[in-house]
Design a protein around this motif. Structure first.
Motif, PDB file in Angstrom:
ATOM      1  N   THR A 143       4.654  -3.837 -12.035  1.00  0.00           N
ATOM      2  CA  THR A 143       4.109  -5.189 -11.973  1.00  0.00           C
ATOM      3  C   THR A 143       4.979  -6.090 -11.112  1.00  0.00           C
ATOM      4  OG1 THR A 143       3.295  -4.851 -14.211  1.00  0.00           O
ATOM      5  CG2 THR A 143       3.310  -7.094 -13.395  1.00  0.00           C
ATOM      6  N   ALA A 144       6.297  -5.951 -11.271  1.00  0.00           N
ATOM      7  CA  ALA A 144       7.201  -6.835 -10.541  1.00  0.00           C
ATOM      8  C   ALA A 144       7.318  -6.443  -9.078  1.00  0.00           C
ATOM      9  CB  ALA A 144       8.569  -6.825 -11.197  1.00  0.00           C
ATOM     10  N   THR A 145       6.954  -5.192  -8.751  1.00  0.00           N
ATOM     11  CA  THR A 145       7.016  -4.755  -7.354  1.00  0.00           C
ATOM     12  C   THR A 145       6.206  -5.684  -6.462  1.00  0.00           C
ATOM     13  OG1 THR A 145       7.151  -2.500  -8.121  1.00  0.00           O
ATOM     14  CG2 THR A 145       6.659  -2.794  -5.821  1.00  0.00           C
ATOM     15  N   PHE A 146       5.112  -6.192  -6.996  1.00  0.00           N
ATOM     16  CA  PHE A 146       4.238  -7.056  -6.210  1.00  0.00           C
ATOM     17  C   PHE A 146       5.039  -8.167  -5.546  1.00  0.00           C
ATOM     18  CE2 PHE A 146       1.573 -10.820  -5.758  1.00  0.00           C
ATOM     19  CZ  PHE A 146       0.557 -10.327  -4.967  1.00  0.00           C
ATOM     20  N   ILE A 147       5.752  -8.945  -6.345  1.00  0.00           N
ATOM     21  CA  ILE A 147       6.441 -10.095  -5.775  1.00  0.00           C
ATOM     22  C   ILE A 147       7.748  -9.678  -5.099  1.00  0.00           C
ATOM     23  CG2 ILE A 147       7.567 -10.775  -7.954  1.00  0.00           C
ATOM     24  CD1 ILE A 147       6.169 -13.207  -5.365  1.00  0.00           C
ATOM     25  N   ILE A 192       0.840  -1.199   0.000  1.00  0.00           N
ATOM     26  CA  ILE A 192       0.000   0.000   0.000  1.00  0.00           C
ATOM     27  C   ILE A 192       0.877   1.251   0.000  1.00  0.00           C
ATOM     28  CG2 ILE A 192      -1.677   1.327   1.342  1.00  0.00           C
ATOM     29  CD1 ILE A 192      -2.833  -1.408   2.245  1.00  0.00           C
ATOM     30  N   ALA A 193       2.005   1.169   0.731  1.00  0.00           N
ATOM     31  CA  ALA A 193       2.875   2.337   0.812  1.00  0.00           C
ATOM     32  C   ALA A 193       3.708   2.516  -0.451  1.00  0.00           C
ATOM     33  CB  ALA A 193       3.794   2.197   2.029  1.00  0.00           C
ATOM     34  N   LYS A 194       4.239   1.403  -0.977  1.00  0.00           N
ATOM     35  CA  LYS A 194       5.209   1.513  -2.073  1.00  0.00           C
ATOM     36  C   LYS A 194       4.594   1.407  -3.463  1.00  0.00           C
ATOM     37  CE  LYS A 194       8.818  -1.084  -1.769  1.00  0.00           C
ATOM     38  NZ  LYS A 194       9.819  -2.081  -1.348  1.00  0.00           N
ATOM     39  N   ALA A 195       3.518   0.676  -3.558  1.00  0.00           N
ATOM     40  CA  ALA A 195       2.950   0.451  -4.892  1.00  0.00           C
ATOM     41  C   ALA A 195       1.479   0.841  -4.916  1.00  0.00           C
ATOM     42  CB  ALA A 195       3.133  -1.002  -5.291  1.00  0.00           C
ATOM     43  N   LYS A 196       1.256   2.125  -4.678  1.00  0.00           N
ATOM     44  CA  LYS A 196      -0.120   2.613  -4.581  1.00  0.00           C
ATOM     45  C   LYS A 196      -0.910   2.335  -5.864  1.00  0.00           C
ATOM     46  CE  LYS A 196      -0.362   6.325  -1.773  1.00  0.00           C
ATOM     47  NZ  LYS A 196       0.037   7.728  -1.632  1.00  0.00           N
ATOM     48  N   ASN A 197      -0.268   2.621  -6.999  1.00  0.00           N
ATOM     49  CA  ASN A 197      -0.941   2.418  -8.293  1.00  0.00           C
ATOM     50  C   ASN A 197      -1.405   0.997  -8.473  1.00  0.00           C
ATOM     51  OD1 ASN A 197      -0.689   4.952  -9.135  1.00  0.00           O
ATOM     52  ND2 ASN A 197       1.146   4.624 -10.386  1.00  0.00           N
ATOM     53  N   LEU A 198      -0.487   0.111  -8.131  1.00  0.00           N
ATOM     54  CA  LEU A 198      -0.753  -1.306  -8.319  1.00  0.00           C
ATOM     55  C   LEU A 198      -1.956  -1.733  -7.470  1.00  0.00           C
ATOM     56  CD1 LEU A 198       1.721  -3.945  -8.953  1.00  0.00           C
ATOM     57  CD2 LEU A 198       0.489  -4.353  -6.885  1.00  0.00           C
ATOM     58  N   VAL A 199      -1.955  -1.309  -6.198  1.00  0.00           N
ATOM     59  CA  VAL A 199      -3.045  -1.689  -5.302  1.00  0.00           C
ATOM     60  C   VAL A 199      -4.358  -1.100  -5.792  1.00  0.00           C
ATOM     61  CG1 VAL A 199      -3.900  -1.563  -2.947  1.00  0.00           C
ATOM     62  CG2 VAL A 199      -1.468  -1.906  -3.364  1.00  0.00           C
ATOM     63  N   GLU A 200      -4.286   0.156  -6.243  1.00  0.00           N
ATOM     64  CA  GLU A 200      -5.499   0.788  -6.761  1.00  0.00           C
ATOM     65  C   GLU A 200      -6.042   0.020  -7.951  1.00  0.00           C
ATOM     66  OE1 GLU A 200      -5.085   4.934  -7.841  1.00  0.00           O
ATOM     67  OE2 GLU A 200      -4.651   5.356  -5.730  1.00  0.00           O
ATOM     68  N   MET A 201      -5.116  -0.433  -8.793  1.00  0.00           N
ATOM     69  CA  MET A 201      -5.506  -1.102 -10.022  1.00  0.00           C
ATOM     70  C   MET A 201      -6.152  -2.452  -9.759  1.00  0.00           C
ATOM     71  SD  MET A 201      -5.459   0.048 -12.910  1.00  0.00           S
ATOM     72  CE  MET A 201      -4.199   1.054 -13.632  1.00  0.00           C
ATOM     73  N   ILE A 202      -5.574  -3.237  -8.867  1.00  0.00           N
ATOM     74  CA  ILE A 202      -6.150  -4.573  -8.669  1.00  0.00           C
ATOM     75  C   ILE A 202      -7.184  -4.588  -7.545  1.00  0.00           C
ATOM     76  CG2 ILE A 202      -4.176  -5.842  -9.625  1.00  0.00           C
ATOM     77  CD1 ILE A 202      -3.216  -6.386  -6.835  1.00  0.00           C
ATOM     78  N   GLY A 203      -7.253  -3.529  -6.763  1.00  0.00           N
ATOM     79  CA  GLY A 203      -8.239  -3.476  -5.688  1.00  0.00           C
ATOM     80  C   GLY A 203      -7.703  -4.108  -4.412  1.00  0.00           C
ATOM     81  N   LEU A 204      -8.163  -3.548  -3.292  1.00  0.00           N
ATOM     82  CA  LEU A 204      -7.662  -3.987  -1.994  1.00  0.00           C
ATOM     83  C   LEU A 204      -7.989  -5.453  -1.721  1.00  0.00           C
ATOM     84  CD1 LEU A 204      -6.056  -2.165  -0.230  1.00  0.00           C
ATOM     85  CD2 LEU A 204      -8.065  -1.761   1.181  1.00  0.00           C
ATOM     86  N   ASP A 205      -9.190  -5.857  -2.075  1.00  0.00           N
ATOM     87  CA  ASP A 205      -9.614  -7.234  -1.770  1.00  0.00           C
ATOM     88  C   ASP A 205      -8.776  -8.254  -2.512  1.00  0.00           C
ATOM     89  OD1 ASP A 205     -11.497  -6.258  -0.125  1.00  0.00           O
ATOM     90  OD2 ASP A 205     -13.136  -6.358  -1.607  1.00  0.00           O
ATOM     91  N   ARG A 206      -8.568  -7.971  -3.806  1.00  0.00           N
ATOM     92  CA  ARG A 206      -7.811  -8.935  -4.584  1.00  0.00           C
ATOM     93  C   ARG A 206      -6.363  -8.971  -4.122  1.00  0.00           C
ATOM     94  NH1 ARG A 206      -6.650  -9.388 -10.975  1.00  0.00           N
ATOM     95  NH2 ARG A 206      -5.286 -11.179 -10.762  1.00  0.00           N
ATOM     96  N   MET A 207      -5.850  -7.812  -3.735  1.00  0.00           N
ATOM     97  CA  MET A 207      -4.486  -7.750  -3.248  1.00  0.00           C
ATOM     98  C   MET A 207      -4.344  -8.627  -2.013  1.00  0.00           C
ATOM     99  SD  MET A 207      -2.277  -6.106  -0.946  1.00  0.00           S
ATOM    100  CE  MET A 207      -2.831  -4.511  -0.368  1.00  0.00           C
ATOM    101  N   LYS A 208      -5.301  -8.491  -1.081  1.00  0.00           N
ATOM    102  CA  LYS A 208      -5.267  -9.305   0.145  1.00  0.00           C
ATOM    103  C   LYS A 208      -5.306 -10.775  -0.200  1.00  0.00           C
ATOM    104  CE  LYS A 208      -7.284  -6.194   3.483  1.00  0.00           C
ATOM    105  NZ  LYS A 208      -8.583  -5.648   3.877  1.00  0.00           N
TER     106      LYS A 208
END
Lengths: 279, 138
Positions: free
Chosen positions: A93-97, A28-44
């Motif tokens: 995209t790679a930030t996720f992993i 949430i702190a580092k990859a705001k765009n990514l979280v916004e894009m996939i949504g909080l629920d899916r991220m969890k």
């Protein structure tokens, strides 16, 4: 080595909850765009799944090409594909992993004061996450390439539209680069449409062709001659001042064909030659 | 006539039709930057298109360079097309309309000559061809 891997897996399992919390916070702190894009629920959901898989898989090996890792690859692959289509950059995209590393290391550090062992654990984690990161890149690139291929095909299909603009009159707007493949396609579409529509006139509009050189001219002459053989007339429109001058200096002879500067004139000419009037 | 600064320079290797498009776009941009009119741009870019395609058709691959030139009080642009292809047997004949060895209209080379202010061609059989065109800003 497998002992280390097993221990790493245990350590991961034991602290799973804590790592998961930290990972989510980091994302949430580092990859705001990514979280916004996939949504909080899916991220969890995705983070939980990946983490759960991770600790279970470590004890069976660290090569992500193994069959055991199929589910893991699928989760990351799907995520990567989605993000590609949403125009995320590859690093985002790679930030996720990759951010999982940052979540694991501090937790392990707290748990283990022994430097040597800690090092070994982190090496194992690194080895797997690096591979997963590369895999994410690969999927990203593949999806991009297939997107480009699809667009190319789609473009080829719409590249030569043939429009019936009046009874017995067809219009073919030509845009961009007129290479041999497209000329062939243009000729085929034009000739078939002439036949299907019982048309007598085909207006070829070249307003959208940036450079009219001898190759383009030759393609136009070929198309017009083919139409002539079918008893149809070709009118070439969109010959602007600069193109007209260029063609003359180049020595291209289009005197055998009807040409006009604007599409409107071309239509007028076509109506006259088919003895029709508007209104 | 002398070359000017390397900042305005194009150097492209051409191997297929796509490269011809790239060369055309870059030269058009260079000319626009130098203040050439749309008409001049169109003429020169058409000549560039012909000459760059000649490289592809006859030699397979080659190089296109372009740069700004200065001659006393005027500025202009020079484009050089070089290849190491088969060369031209008879340059005078190749410039005549209707002469073609590649089943095309046979007016590209002579046409390109008519399209720009200065045109220079050197060719040696078996060694390759070098064409230089120059257009001055009026």
């Amino acid at each position: 080595m497998s002992e280390i891997e097993k221990k790493t897996a245990e350590l991961l399992k034991k602290n799973e909850k804590q790592i998961h919390e930290l990972w989510k916070t980091l994302l949430i702190a580092k990859a705001k765009n990514l979280v916004e894009m996939i949504g909080l629920d899916r991220m969890k959901e995705n983070t939980l799944e990946v983490l759960g898989q991770f600790s279970a898989l470590l004890s069976s090996g660290t090569d992500i090409q193994m069959d055991d890792y199929r589910q893991m690859r699928k989760i990351l692959g799907d995520l990567s594909k989605d993000l590609t289509l949403k125009n995320m950059s590859p690093s985002e995209t790679a930030t996720f992993i990759f951010s999982l590393k940052d979540a694991i290391v501090p937790v392990f550090q707290k748990e283990h004061k022994d430097d040597r062992l800690l090092m070994d654990y982190i090496l194992v984690i690194n080895r797997v996450i690096d591979q997963l990161g590369l895999y994410t890149f690969e999927v990203y690139l593949e999806s991009r390439e297939s997107l480009i291929r699809e667009q190319q095909q789609a473009f080829m299909e719409v590249s030569v539209p043939v429009v019936k603009i009046w009874d017995r009159i067809l219009m073919i707007p030509l845009v961009g680069m007129l290479d041999s493949t497209r000329t062939q396609l243009m000729m085929e579409t034009m000739l078939t449409s002439l036949e299907d529509n019982q048309a007598n006139v085909a207006i070829l509009d070249i307003s959208g062709i940036p450079v009219v050189d001898t190759l383009v001219a030759r393609h136009l002459v070929t198309a017009a001659s083919a139409a002539k053989l079918m008893g149809a007339e070709c009118i070439i429109t969109g010959i602007r001042a600069k193109i007209s001058q260029t063609l003359v200096q180049l020595g291209v002879d289009l005197s055998g064909f009807s040409t006009c500067s604007t599409l409107a004139d071309g239509l007028r000419m076509a109506l006259a030659s088919t003895e029709q009037r508007i209104g | 006539m002398k070359k000017v600064s390397d900042s305005l320079k194009i150097n492209v290797e051409v191997m297929d039709q796509e490269d011809v498009i790239v060369v055309r776009q870059e030269i058009r941009q260079l000319m626009r930057g130098l203040g050439f009119s749309l008409m001049d741009q169109t003429r020169v870019v058409t000549a560039v298109s012909e000459l760059a395609r000649n490289i592809i058709v006859h030699a397979g691959q080659g190089r296109v360079e372009a740069y700004q030139v200065i001659d006393q009080h005027r500025i202009g642009i020079s484009c050089i097309f070089t290849d190491e292809g088969p060369g031209i047997h008879d340059v005078q004949k190749a410039l005549e309309p209707g002469f073609s060895t590649a089943n095309s209209m046979g007016i590209g080379l002579g046409g390109a000559k008519n399209l720009c202010n200065e045109f220079d061609i050197e060719s040696a059989l078996g060694k390759g061809t070098k064409v230089t065109i120059t257009e001055w800003l009026k």
